[in-house]
Scaffold this active site. Structure first.
Site, PDB file in Angstrom:
ATOM      1  N   HIS A 295      22.669 -15.925  14.634  1.00  0.00           N
ATOM      2  CA  HIS A 295      23.814 -15.068  14.310  1.00  0.00           C
ATOM      3  C   HIS A 295      23.597 -14.452  12.929  1.00  0.00           C
ATOM      4  CE1 HIS A 295      26.803 -16.818  17.310  1.00  0.00           C
ATOM      5  NE2 HIS A 295      25.912 -17.786  17.278  1.00  0.00           N
TER       6      HIS A 295
ATOM      7  N   HIS B   3      20.358 -20.526  25.348  1.00  0.00           N
ATOM      8  CA  HIS B   3      19.217 -19.694  24.928  1.00  0.00           C
ATOM      9  C   HIS B   3      19.349 -19.461  23.421  1.00  0.00           C
ATOM     10  CE1 HIS B   3      16.507 -16.079  26.151  1.00  0.00           C
ATOM     11  NE2 HIS B   3      16.516 -16.146  24.818  1.00  0.00           N
TER      12      HIS B   3
ATOM     13  N   ASP C 113      27.528  -9.228  18.967  1.00  0.00           N
ATOM     14  CA  ASP C 113      28.294 -10.315  19.566  1.00  0.00           C
ATOM     15  C   ASP C 113      29.545  -9.738  20.216  1.00  0.00           C
ATOM     16  OD1 ASP C 113      28.351 -13.657  19.013  1.00  0.00           O
ATOM     17  OD2 ASP C 113      30.176 -12.694  19.767  1.00  0.00           O
TER      18      ASP C 113
ATOM     19  N   HIS D 274      19.555 -18.415  19.649  1.00  0.00           N
ATOM     20  CA  HIS D 274      19.915 -17.129  19.046  1.00  0.00           C
ATOM     21  C   HIS D 274      20.334 -17.359  17.608  1.00  0.00           C
ATOM     22  CE1 HIS D 274      23.332 -18.893  21.149  1.00  0.00           C
ATOM     23  NE2 HIS D 274      24.081 -18.430  20.177  1.00  0.00           N
TER      24      HIS D 274
HETATM   25  P1  AMP Z   1      26.818 -19.845  20.228  1.00  0.00           P
HETATM   26  O1  AMP Z   1      28.189 -20.399  20.144  1.00  0.00           O
HETATM   27  O2  AMP Z   1      26.013 -20.039  18.981  1.00  0.00           O
HETATM   28  O3  AMP Z   1      26.095 -20.315  21.476  1.00  0.00           O
HETATM   29  O4  AMP Z   1      26.985 -18.273  20.330  1.00  0.00           O
HETATM   30  C1  AMP Z   1      27.085 -17.572  21.520  1.00  0.00           C
HETATM   31  C2  AMP Z   1      27.653 -16.245  21.178  1.00  0.00           C
HETATM   32  O5  AMP Z   1      27.433 -15.359  22.254  1.00  0.00           O
HETATM   33  C3  AMP Z   1      29.167 -16.261  20.924  1.00  0.00           C
HETATM   34  O6  AMP Z   1      29.417 -15.843  19.579  1.00  0.00           O
HETATM   35  C4  AMP Z   1      29.722 -15.298  21.958  1.00  0.00           C
HETATM   36  O7  AMP Z   1      30.785 -14.502  21.452  1.00  0.00           O
HETATM   37  C5  AMP Z   1      28.509 -14.453  22.303  1.00  0.00           C
HETATM   38  N1  AMP Z   1      28.516 -13.858  23.628  1.00  0.00           N
HETATM   39  C6  AMP Z   1      28.896 -14.429  24.799  1.00  0.00           C
HETATM   40  N2  AMP Z   1      28.719 -13.571  25.819  1.00  0.00           N
HETATM   41  C7  AMP Z   1      28.207 -12.429  25.280  1.00  0.00           C
HETATM   42  C8  AMP Z   1      27.808 -11.174  25.806  1.00  0.00           C
HETATM   43  N3  AMP Z   1      27.899 -10.887  27.120  1.00  0.00           N
HETATM   44  N4  AMP Z   1      27.352 -10.227  24.960  1.00  0.00           N
HETATM   45  C9  AMP Z   1      27.272 -10.492  23.633  1.00  0.00           C
HETATM   46  N5  AMP Z   1      27.608 -11.664  23.068  1.00  0.00           N
HETATM   47  C10 AMP Z   1      28.086 -12.619  23.875  1.00  0.00           C
HETATM   48 ZN    ZN Z   2      17.486 -17.529  28.584  1.00  0.00          ZN
END
Ligand code: AMP
Ligand code: ZN
Length: 113
Positions: free
Chosen positions: A102, A98, A30, A100
């Protein structure tokens, strides 16, 4: 899917270190970690919301959890503890549509979330 951050990372349009990859998912760190270990386990295909999942999609989810558990061991948090989180839609604070998973650990998360 066009204009999806995680599809672009998977496709190499946006550079990010891919820590792990298999037939179903890939893993990145992240960018804004909330704990010493904060990895994102992401399906290779664009899936968004659990409520729309088909039987085949649950196989992907199953595989993502297996990868997360193995990573928790590899990252050294399987004994100290960790959290697995999937945010869904507005009230969860979801930023990237998308799907994911954590994997968060490495310090005491009690009282957070
Ligand atoms: P969510 O809030 O569950 O949608 O989590 C999205 C996560 O993606 C957040 O914790 C962000 O810090 C992370 N994020 C956003 N952009 C990137 C990136 N380019 N590379 C890695 N993580 C990212
Ligand atoms: Zn996607």
């Amino acid at each position: 899917m066009d204009d999806c951050l995680f599809c672009k990372i998977y496709g190499g349009e946006i550079s990010s270190e891919i820590l792990y990859k298999d037939d179903y998912c890939f893993v990145i760190k992240d960018i804004n970690p909330v704990a010493p270990v904060h990895l994102l386990i992401i399906p290779s295909v664009h899936l968004a919301y659990l409520q729309s999942f088909e039987v085949e999609d649950f196989k992907i989810l199953n595989s993502m959890y297996k990868v997360a558990i193995e990573l928790a061991i590899a990252e050294g948090v399987s004994e100290s503890g960790y959290r697995l989180v999937i945010n869904q839609k507005r009230d969860s604070g979801q930023q990237v549509s998308h799907l994911h998973l954590h994997l968060i650990g490495g310090h005491n998360l009690a009282g957070i979330g």
